[in-house]
Design a protein around this motif. Structure first.
Motif, PDB file in Angstrom:
ATOM      1  N   ASP A  25       0.840  -1.196   0.000  1.00 19.05           N
ATOM      2  CA  ASP A  25       0.000   0.000   0.000  1.00 19.05           C
ATOM      3  C   ASP A  25       0.876   1.247   0.000  1.00 19.05           C
ATOM      4  O   ASP A  25       1.876   1.324   0.695  1.00 19.05           O
ATOM      5  CB  ASP A  25      -0.898   0.035   1.246  1.00 19.05           C
ATOM      6  N   GLU A  26       0.463   2.225  -0.809  1.00 20.32           N
ATOM      7  CA  GLU A  26       1.162   3.506  -0.814  1.00 20.32           C
ATOM      8  C   GLU A  26       0.555   4.389   0.254  1.00 20.32           C
ATOM      9  O   GLU A  26      -0.646   4.330   0.507  1.00 20.32           O
ATOM     10  CB  GLU A  26       1.033   4.188  -2.176  1.00 20.32           C
ATOM     11  N   PHE A  27       1.402   5.190   0.871  1.00 16.79           N
ATOM     12  CA  PHE A  27       0.936   6.119   1.896  1.00 16.79           C
ATOM     13  C   PHE A  27       1.041   7.537   1.354  1.00 16.79           C
ATOM     14  O   PHE A  27       2.049   7.908   0.769  1.00 16.79           O
ATOM     15  CB  PHE A  27       1.774   5.987   3.169  1.00 16.79           C
ATOM     16  N   TYR A  28       0.002   8.298   1.553  1.00 20.09           N
ATOM     17  CA  TYR A  28      -0.017   9.686   1.089  1.00 20.09           C
ATOM     18  C   TYR A  28      -0.271  10.627   2.263  1.00 20.09           C
ATOM     19  O   TYR A  28      -0.888  10.241   3.258  1.00 20.09           O
ATOM     20  CB  TYR A  28      -1.135   9.901   0.058  1.00 20.09           C
ATOM     21  N   ASN A  29       0.177  11.842   2.078  1.00 21.08           N
ATOM     22  CA  ASN A  29      -0.126  12.910   3.024  1.00 21.08           C
ATOM     23  C   ASN A  29      -1.111  13.874   2.383  1.00 21.08           C
ATOM     24  O   ASN A  29      -1.171  13.989   1.165  1.00 21.08           O
ATOM     25  CB  ASN A  29       1.141  13.675   3.427  1.00 21.08           C
TER      26      ASN A  29
ATOM     27  N   GLY B  91       2.113  15.746   6.906  1.00 24.40           N
ATOM     28  CA  GLY B  91       3.308  14.949   7.219  1.00 24.40           C
ATOM     29  C   GLY B  91       4.060  15.561   8.388  1.00 24.40           C
ATOM     30  O   GLY B  91       4.061  15.020   9.495  1.00 24.40           O
TER      31      GLY B  91
ATOM     32  N   ASP C   7      -5.179  14.928  -1.377  1.00 21.20           N
ATOM     33  CA  ASP C   7      -5.063  13.875  -0.368  1.00 21.20           C
ATOM     34  C   ASP C   7      -4.071  12.807  -0.826  1.00 21.20           C
ATOM     35  O   ASP C   7      -3.982  11.744  -0.243  1.00 21.20           O
ATOM     36  CB  ASP C   7      -6.429  13.262  -0.049  1.00 21.20           C
ATOM     37  N   LYS C   8      -3.322  13.131  -1.878  1.00 20.35           N
ATOM     38  CA  LYS C   8      -2.316  12.208  -2.407  1.00 20.35           C
ATOM     39  C   LYS C   8      -0.969  12.903  -2.554  1.00 20.35           C
ATOM     40  O   LYS C   8      -0.291  12.778  -3.566  1.00 20.35           O
ATOM     41  CB  LYS C   8      -2.773  11.647  -3.745  1.00 20.35           C
TER      42      LYS C   8
ATOM     43  N   TYR D  21       5.302  13.860   1.762  1.00 24.13           N
ATOM     44  CA  TYR D  21       5.509  14.319   3.133  1.00 24.13           C
ATOM     45  C   TYR D  21       5.595  15.838   3.200  1.00 24.13           C
ATOM     46  O   TYR D  21       5.006  16.468   4.060  1.00 24.13           O
ATOM     47  CB  TYR D  21       6.783  13.673   3.693  1.00 24.13           C
TER      48      TYR D  21
END
Length: 117
Positions: free
Chosen positions: A2-6, A25, A40-41, A44
């Motif tokens: 899974d990719e994490f976004y700030n 971030g 929302d993508k 940091y």
């Protein structure tokens, strides 16, 4: 994986001028009520646009906003808009040095010790 976004946010004034921008971030505790969710993508660090400069300067050295939010995207404000805001800034009062000089001159005049300069 899974990719994490700030999430990236903007603080915008009543005229749509971008007053501040941040990423959750480095600023996870910052209040977002009333803020514009820019993306929302995001990464940091805050960016105005994907792949854009990290943590760009959002105001001029005079504190005048350089960008505006049109309800859908961020746009650079024109030189004319920025100049108008700069011209509308209150004129600065005397500096501490100018106040001191005036006080010294006044004191010298009142005590008849003014030197010919």
């Amino acid at each position: 994986m899974d990719e994490f976004y700030n999430k990236h946010y903007l603080a915008v004034d009543e005229r749509g001028r971008v007053m501040d921008g941040w990423s959750d971030g480095p600023c996870p505790e910052r209040e977002t009520a009333g803020a514009v969710l820019l993306t929302d993508k995001g990464g940091y660090q805050f960016r105005l646009t994907p792949g854009g400069e990290e943590n760009p300067c959002l105001v001029s050295r005079e504190g005048v906003p350089l960008y505006a939010w049109d309800g859908e995207k961020v746009t650079a404000r024109s030189a004319e808009e920025i100049a108008a805001d700069v011209a509308a800034l209150p004129k600065p009062g005397p500096t501490a040095g100018q106040k001191l000089e005036a006080q010294v001159t006044y004191t010298a005049m009142m005590t008849d010790t003014l030197l010919g300069v």
